[in-house]
Design a protein around this motif. Structure first.
Motif, PDB file in Angstrom:
ATOM      1  N   GLU A   1      52.155 -26.948-101.480  1.00  0.00           N
ATOM      2  CA  GLU A   1      53.364 -27.473-102.125  1.00  0.00           C
ATOM      3  C   GLU A   1      53.546 -28.962-101.842  1.00  0.00           C
ATOM      4  OE1 GLU A   1      54.184 -23.138-101.063  1.00  0.00           O
ATOM      5  OE2 GLU A   1      53.301 -24.868-100.053  1.00  0.00           O
TER       6      GLU A   1
ATOM      7  N   GLY B   1      58.945 -23.405 -94.254  1.00  0.00           N
ATOM      8  CA  GLY B   1      60.151 -24.195 -94.032  1.00  0.00           C
ATOM      9  C   GLY B   1      59.908 -25.685 -94.127  1.00  0.00           C
TER      10      GLY B   1
ATOM     11  N   CYS C   1      57.795 -27.195 -96.077  1.00  0.00           N
ATOM     12  CA  CYS C   1      57.708 -27.551 -97.495  1.00  0.00           C
ATOM     13  C   CYS C   1      59.085 -27.567 -98.146  1.00  0.00           C
ATOM     14  CB  CYS C   1      56.778 -26.588 -98.229  1.00  0.00           C
ATOM     15  SG  CYS C   1      55.040 -26.882 -97.834  1.00  0.00           S
ATOM     16  N   LEU C   2      59.916 -26.587 -97.816  1.00  0.00           N
ATOM     17  CA  LEU C   2      61.277 -26.565 -98.349  1.00  0.00           C
ATOM     18  C   LEU C   2      62.027 -27.821 -97.922  1.00  0.00           C
ATOM     19  CD1 LEU C   2      62.241 -22.837 -97.679  1.00  0.00           C
ATOM     20  CD2 LEU C   2      61.452 -23.848 -99.832  1.00  0.00           C
ATOM     21  N   ASP C   3      61.923 -28.150 -96.651  1.00  0.00           N
ATOM     22  CA  ASP C   3      62.586 -29.336 -96.111  1.00  0.00           C
ATOM     23  C   ASP C   3      62.068 -30.597 -96.794  1.00  0.00           C
ATOM     24  OD1 ASP C   3      64.435 -30.485 -94.186  1.00  0.00           O
ATOM     25  OD2 ASP C   3      62.669 -31.229 -93.131  1.00  0.00           O
TER      26      ASP C   3
ATOM     27  N   LYS D   1      67.245 -28.689-104.727  1.00  0.00           N
ATOM     28  CA  LYS D   1      67.811 -27.406-104.303  1.00  0.00           C
ATOM     29  C   LYS D   1      67.903 -26.432-105.476  1.00  0.00           C
ATOM     30  CE  LYS D   1      72.404 -29.435-104.345  1.00  0.00           C
ATOM     31  NZ  LYS D   1      73.460 -29.902-103.468  1.00  0.00           N
TER      32      LYS D   1
ATOM     33  N   PHE E   1      61.474 -20.932-107.393  1.00  0.00           N
ATOM     34  CA  PHE E   1      60.192 -20.480-106.870  1.00  0.00           C
ATOM     35  C   PHE E   1      59.901 -19.088-107.407  1.00  0.00           C
ATOM     36  CE2 PHE E   1      61.495 -23.628-103.823  1.00  0.00           C
ATOM     37  CZ  PHE E   1      60.320 -24.264-103.485  1.00  0.00           C
TER      38      PHE E   1
ATOM     39  N   LEU F   1      65.609 -22.854-104.362  1.00  0.00           N
ATOM     40  CA  LEU F   1      65.410 -23.436-103.042  1.00  0.00           C
ATOM     41  C   LEU F   1      66.697 -23.355-102.233  1.00  0.00           C
ATOM     42  CD1 LEU F   1      63.475 -26.708-102.320  1.00  0.00           C
ATOM     43  CD2 LEU F   1      65.420 -26.014-100.981  1.00  0.00           C
ATOM     44  N   SER F   2      67.833 -23.544-102.872  1.00  0.00           N
ATOM     45  CA  SER F   2      69.123 -23.474-102.161  1.00  0.00           C
ATOM     46  C   SER F   2      69.375 -22.101-101.546  1.00  0.00           C
ATOM     47  CB  SER F   2      70.272 -23.842-103.097  1.00  0.00           C
ATOM     48  OG  SER F   2      70.342 -22.922-104.171  1.00  0.00           O
TER      49      SER F   2
ATOM     50  N   LEU G   1      66.841 -20.190-100.401  1.00  0.00           N
ATOM     51  CA  LEU G   1      65.877 -20.076 -99.307  1.00  0.00           C
ATOM     52  C   LEU G   1      66.276 -20.917 -98.100  1.00  0.00           C
ATOM     53  CD1 LEU G   1      62.584 -20.267-101.394  1.00  0.00           C
ATOM     54  CD2 LEU G   1      63.564 -18.230-100.305  1.00  0.00           C
ATOM     55  N   LEU G   2      66.952 -22.027 -98.366  1.00  0.00           N
ATOM     56  CA  LEU G   2      67.372 -22.928 -97.300  1.00  0.00           C
ATOM     57  C   LEU G   2      68.814 -23.353 -97.581  1.00  0.00           C
ATOM     58  CD1 LEU G   2      66.033 -24.224 -94.785  1.00  0.00           C
ATOM     59  CD2 LEU G   2      65.534 -26.203 -96.217  1.00  0.00           C
TER      60      LEU G   2
ATOM     61  N   TRP H   1      70.876 -26.935 -95.344  1.00  0.00           N
ATOM     62  CA  TRP H   1      69.867 -27.944 -95.060  1.00  0.00           C
ATOM     63  C   TRP H   1      70.384 -28.971 -94.070  1.00  0.00           C
ATOM     64  CZ3 TRP H   1      68.967 -33.001 -97.747  1.00  0.00           C
ATOM     65  CH2 TRP H   1      67.782 -33.599 -97.300  1.00  0.00           C
TER      66      TRP H   1
END
Length: 141
Positions: free
Chosen positions: A58, A94, A96-98, A108, A112, A124-125, A127-128, A131
């Protein structure tokens, strides 16, 4: 062919898991990103035993997107190993998300692929949800 099939097809050709050397394993995870302008960027995982160079698929694709177009906003991402995602088995790490949120906080909303056959996705929001960089955004955006 819908966008998810296009993303899958672009990433699938990169899948070629192999050892580059006794210390480096590559192309065992592949990804395709739909950028904000609709273009597709791909990447694969390059994993070295020296932690200084471990690059997830990613992040490789997002870097390629920025390098070639200057874009930072993503819409859709599919990541997988030897087969299409099913039951959430191909979620990004994590880091990659960050990274995607650091690249652009509007990411966000990026979707995915969780289950290719049913087209189940997650933002994404989701999953994380909390933030750590959110408090720094007012200074720059």
């Amino acid at each position: 062919m819908d966008i998810w099939e296009r993303l899958f097809t672009k990433a699938e050709v990169l899948y070629n898991h192999h050892n580059v050397s006794p210390f480096i394993y590559a192309q065992h995870v592949v990804t395709a990103i739909e950028a904000d302008d609709g273009n597709i960027y791909t990447g694969f995982c390059f994993e070295a035993t020296a932690g200084v160079f471990h690059l997830c698929a990613e992040r490789a694709a997002a870097f390629r997107m920025f390098q070639h177009s200057g874009q930072t906003k993503t819409k859709k991402i599919i990541t997988f190993r030897d087969s299409a995602p099913a039951n959430g088995n191909s979620m990004p790490c994590g880091d990659c998300l960050d990274f995607l949120l650091q690249l652009n906080s509007k990411n966000k909303a990026t979707r995915f692929m969780m289950a290719f056959k049913t087209r189940e996705t997650v933002a994404l929001s989701e999953l994380l949800p909390k933030w750590r960089g959110e408090d720094r955004l007012d200074d720059i955006q």
